[in-house]
Design a protein around this motif. Structure first.
Motif, short mmCIF file in Angstrom:
data_model
loop_
_atom_site.label_atom_id
_atom_site.label_comp_id
_atom_site.label_asym_id
_atom_site.label_seq_id
_atom_site.Cartn_x
_atom_site.Cartn_y
_atom_site.Cartn_z
N SER A 183 -19.65 -23.16 -23.88
CA SER A 183 -20.15 -22.65 -22.59
C SER A 183 -20.69 -23.79 -21.73
O SER A 183 -20.44 -23.84 -20.52
N ALA A 226 -23.34 -18.30 -16.15
CA ALA A 226 -24.12 -19.21 -17.01
C ALA A 226 -25.50 -18.62 -17.28
O ALA A 226 -26.04 -18.73 -18.38
N LEU A 270 -17.36 -17.16 -19.39
CA LEU A 270 -18.80 -17.27 -19.68
C LEU A 270 -19.37 -15.90 -20.09
O LEU A 270 -20.18 -15.80 -21.02
N CYS A 311 -19.32 -25.16 -18.07
CA CYS A 311 -20.16 -25.40 -16.89
C CYS A 311 -19.95 -26.83 -16.39
O CYS A 311 -19.86 -27.06 -15.18
#
Lengths: 65, 466
Positions: free
Chosen positions: A5, B83, A44, A9
């Motif tokens: 993850s 996120a 995500l 990003c």
């Protein structure tokens, strides 16, 4: 899971996902950064779901209080 | 449209009254009033978090952001939200463990206890106050702009703004946090329905997604890539925004509280996943509305764009739903923020439960009045002000995270450095200090420095006996 993850990003902020001023190749008429951004967002959220499956908090052992 | 506004408005007010009365308990405790008994289930949890997060900022600000800055707006918010939900799984688990150890009366109170230093709490409260009030102010202003467009000449802007604040104060005073959660649920659903109806209508104007992007390309192809026509959505801007948004559950107390009041960690986890899906669903139609504006209203001001895209170009009942949806979105976020400030204040007060609650309610009233005054003075792009709010409170992120994660007695220099960071950020916003340092945006630079300070604080911290 966490490292993948974080990696997702990080690559978002490289020319791999956000090339300066470039909108091709398009996918079904959608500009490059847009469709890449959507894919990464979906990934995500998917990793969030998979993360909940392996996270210790799902045992509920700390929720009795 | 006016007829439909009265119909939908009456239904909405009836629902608000119903949830407020349903949530009212005569002999409720402070815990009941401020934290809804800390027993919120999955669906309510998702909707209340989403309603607090997606507000006027999403409803009006994001279409305007897509219109002006193009597709990078997706990275700015949707990807950053992806996120953030991943982070909630991890952070939610740890903060709930900390709350079990110290109890919870606001993030400021919790971190002050964790550090064993009341200054940690004061600085967190100050940061929340400084950066939430302008954000609340601009939400109130957004609603009053919209109401002026819907009912031209019926009330001055300050009249609409005052009315909004009065409604918010009444239903939160009657029903407490529980009423806010229920009304958030209504507002979250309403927001989703309305934004999709308007988004679908804007998309149908083009006849398909590919045709929409083609039309946008003909207007300005810079809208189809980063950093966008004005060069705003640079790599640094997007990265700093991602950090600020990921820090939201840590540093914006209304969101931390919503994680803590969930009935189990399992619920928090499912809430995080559902929130990620909700975020994508709610942001997608703002692309259609924004690009509709980019093609049809490229050169007009934001008020004219909002009035045309949301009201005048829509059928009467859709425009009415937009008005009610916007009021709902703005009210839920505003209320969440003002109530969170009250909760933070409560965590720092001492005295009997009765006197603390009285002071907290006076505090909530005072914060509302300050936000109301601010709403009459502020003038900025909604999204940019929201981003400043996220970044400003995000500066406290490393200190709060250290307080949540560390089992050591943290040295006071971490608090001092965070306080200095806050002052530097404010001076940079005021233009007294530069907005960049060593080629880095000031918010990004400060975040790096404060993370290093937190790491050093952990290394030099003494192992706690508790």
């Amino acid at each position: 899971m966490i490292s993948v993850s974080v990696l997702l990003c990080i690559i978002t902020f490289t020319p791999l996902v956000t090339p300066y001023g470039i909108y091709k190749p398009m996918l079904f008429g959608v500009p490059y950064t847009m469709w890449m951004g959507v894919i990464i967002t979906v990934l995500l959220v998917l990793f969030t779901y998979l993360g909940t499956k392996v996270h210790p908090g799902m045992g509920g052992e700390e929720d009795e209080a | 449209m006016i007829f439909w506004i009265w119909v939908f408005g009456a239904m909405y007010v009836a629902l608000l009254v119903f949830v407020s009365v349903k949530s009212f308990k005569k002999d409720r405790s402070a815990e009941d009033f401020m934290l809804a008994g800390s027993n919120v289930g999955l669906i309510l949890g998702v909707l209340t978090y989403a309603a607090a997060l997606f507000s006027t900022f999403t409803f009006l600000g994001m279409p305007d952001f897509f219109r002006l800055h193009g597709i990078g707006a997706w990275i700015f918010l949707a990807l950053s939200d992806g996120a953030m939900v991943f982070f909630i799984v991890w952070f939610g688990y740890h903060i709930r463990k900390k709350v079990k150890q110290f109890g919870f009366k606001g993030v400021a109170g919790l971190i002050a206890k964790s550090y064993g230093n009341k200054w940690a709490g004061y600085i967190i409260f100050l940061s929340a106050f400084l950066f939430l009030i302008p954000y609340v102010g601009i939400q109130i202003q957004g609603i009053s702009i919209f109401m002026n467009a819907a009912f031209p000449g019926s009330l001055p802007s300050w009249g609409w703004a005052t009315l909004i604040v009065v409604v918010m104060l009444v239903y939160s005073e009657v029903g407490g946090f529980k009423a806010i959660i229920y009304s958030d649920a209504i507002q979250g659903l309403l927001l989703m329905v309305v934004i999709w109806i308007i988004g679908a209508s804007c998309l149908s104007y083009f006849g398909g997604i590919d045709k929409m992007f083609e039309a946008v390309r003909q207007v300005d192809e810079k809208l189809l890539s980063t950093p966008g026509p004005k060069g705003l959505l640079s790599t640094q801007f997007l990265l700093a925004s991602l950090i600020a948004i990921v820090m939201i559950p840590v540093s914006q107390p209304q969101f931390t509280t919503r994680i803590i009041v969930m009935k189990s960690t399992k619920s928090v986890h499912y809430m995080a996943v559902s929130l990620g899906v909700f975020a994508m669903l709610v942001i997608t139609p703002t692309i259609f509305i924004g690009f509709y504006g980019a093609v049809k209203y490229a050169d007009v001001g934001r008020e004219e764009f909002f009035a045309n895209a949301f009201l005048y170009d829509q059928p009467g009942f859709v425009a009415a739903l937009a008005v009610i949806g916007l009021i709902a979105a703005g009210l839920s976020t505003t209320n969440a923020q003002i109530f969170a400030l009250g909760s933070e204040l409560r965590g720092l007060l001492k005295g009997s439960e009765k006197s603390v609650m009285l002071k907290t309610k006076i505090g909530i009233f005072a914060f509302s009045i300050i936000a109301l005054v601010f709403s009459l003075l502020v003038s900025d792009q909604i999204v940019l002000l929201a981003r400043v709010s996220f970044a400003g409170t995000g500066i406290m992120g490393p200190m709060i995270l250290l307080g949540v994660l560390s089992d050591r007695k943290v040295p006071p220099f971490v608090i001092f450095v965070s306080g200095v960071g806050l002052v530097v950020f404010l001076l940079s916003l005021a233009g007294i200090l530069p907005s960049e340092i060593y080629g880095l945006r000031m918010d990004l630079f400060l975040f790096i420095v404060l993370c290093l300070s937190a790491i050093l604080g952990y290394i030099f911290g003494k192992k706690s006996s508790t």
